[in-house]
Design an enzyme around this catalytic site. Sequence first.
Site, short mmCIF file in Angstrom:
data_model
loop_
_atom_site.label_atom_id
_atom_site.label_comp_id
_atom_site.label_asym_id
_atom_site.label_seq_id
_atom_site.Cartn_x
_atom_site.Cartn_y
_atom_site.Cartn_z
N SER A 5 -3.87 -6.67 -6.10
CA SER A 5 -5.18 -6.00 -5.93
C SER A 5 -6.37 -6.96 -5.80
O SER A 5 -7.50 -6.49 -5.64
CB SER A 5 -5.49 -5.00 -7.05
OG SER A 5 -4.71 -3.83 -6.91
N THR A 6 -6.15 -8.27 -5.91
CA THR A 6 -7.31 -9.18 -5.95
C THR A 6 -7.73 -9.70 -4.57
O THR A 6 -8.65 -10.50 -4.47
CB THR A 6 -7.04 -10.40 -6.86
OG1 THR A 6 -6.00 -11.19 -6.27
CG2 THR A 6 -6.64 -9.97 -8.25
N GLY A 7 -7.07 -9.23 -3.51
CA GLY A 7 -7.44 -9.63 -2.15
C GLY A 7 -8.18 -8.49 -1.48
O GLY A 7 -9.30 -8.14 -1.84
N TYR A 66 -7.95 -5.46 -1.85
CA TYR A 66 -8.33 -4.35 -2.75
C TYR A 66 -9.44 -4.71 -3.74
O TYR A 66 -9.83 -3.90 -4.57
CB TYR A 66 -7.09 -3.82 -3.48
CG TYR A 66 -6.20 -2.93 -2.62
CD1 TYR A 66 -6.55 -2.59 -1.31
CD2 TYR A 66 -5.01 -2.41 -3.11
CE1 TYR A 66 -5.74 -1.78 -0.53
CE2 TYR A 66 -4.19 -1.59 -2.33
CZ TYR A 66 -4.56 -1.28 -1.04
OH TYR A 66 -3.76 -0.47 -0.27
N ASN A 85 0.87 -1.19 0.00
CA ASN A 85 0.00 0.00 0.00
C ASN A 85 0.90 1.24 0.00
O ASN A 85 2.13 1.12 0.13
CB ASN A 85 -0.97 -0.02 1.19
CG ASN A 85 -0.25 -0.02 2.52
OD1 ASN A 85 0.48 0.94 2.83
ND2 ASN A 85 -0.40 -1.08 3.29
N GLY A 99 -2.29 -9.84 4.26
CA GLY A 99 -2.17 -10.57 3.00
C GLY A 99 -0.74 -10.87 2.61
O GLY A 99 0.11 -11.22 3.45
N VAL A 100 -0.45 -10.72 1.34
CA VAL A 100 0.87 -11.06 0.82
C VAL A 100 1.93 -10.09 1.39
O VAL A 100 3.08 -10.49 1.65
CB VAL A 100 0.82 -11.10 -0.72
CG1 VAL A 100 0.74 -9.76 -1.35
CG2 VAL A 100 1.97 -11.90 -1.28
N ASP A 101 1.54 -8.86 1.64
CA ASP A 101 2.45 -7.87 2.22
C ASP A 101 2.95 -8.33 3.60
O ASP A 101 4.17 -8.34 3.88
CB ASP A 101 1.67 -6.54 2.34
CG ASP A 101 2.55 -5.32 2.55
OD1 ASP A 101 3.77 -5.47 2.60
OD2 ASP A 101 1.98 -4.21 2.66
#
Length: 184
Positions: free
Chosen positions: A132-134, A136, A32, A40-42
């Site tokens: 962006s598919t989680g 976001y 972000n 998530g992945v972050d």
Amino acid sequence: MNASRDFAHGRIELLVGNIVEQDVDAIVNAANTTLEGGGGVDGAIHRAAGPSLLEECLKLPQYEPGRRCPTGECRVTGGGNLKARYVIHAVGPVYNDRSAEKAREQLRQVHRNSLQAAAEHDCRSIAFPAISTGAYRFPIEEAAPIALGVVREFLEAPSSVQLVRFVLFSQPPFDAFEKALGKV
Ligand code: AR6
């Protein structure tokens, strides 16, 4: 489960897995604008890379108080304890129906910029999550052809990048990417 397709100057691979385990030159983080980590992945990438990742992120210049990377752009750090030499922190768009066209364009930009950054760092291989598919909420069926289309275009010209791997976290996103890869 995996799939692949060869293009003029490189290969696209798809697999179900965890991006933090990838043995590639660079992994892309779905970050972000703060670059201070998140879920998530972050969150997974920061945990696996160790504290040096956040330390490096916090040293990057701010364009607004607390914000270090605008949507559609990316910033590069080292990989800390990861196998990857670099993490490309890429900020995808938050999807909503009213600004879907803008989100589609920003999703293209973030993939283009990440590939460009990998080439500038002389990377041969790069792994992307489904940006962006989680959290976001970008619909995966729409995101997959956009992401793959940008990569296909990129692989039409020579660069250091010869392998672009999409690491999908479960079977449904893999299926969406596999379907899109057949048509790209
Ligand atoms: N490996 C591969 N894919 C993963 C992993 C993993 N370890 N973990 C999750 N995914 P998200 P976004 C998938 O929400 O939508 C963060 O808090 C996940 O199933 O990680 O771009 C950031 O700080 C989904 O398909 O990223 C931002 O605030 C995809 O990765 C915000 O979330 C992306 O989901 C960014 O949201």
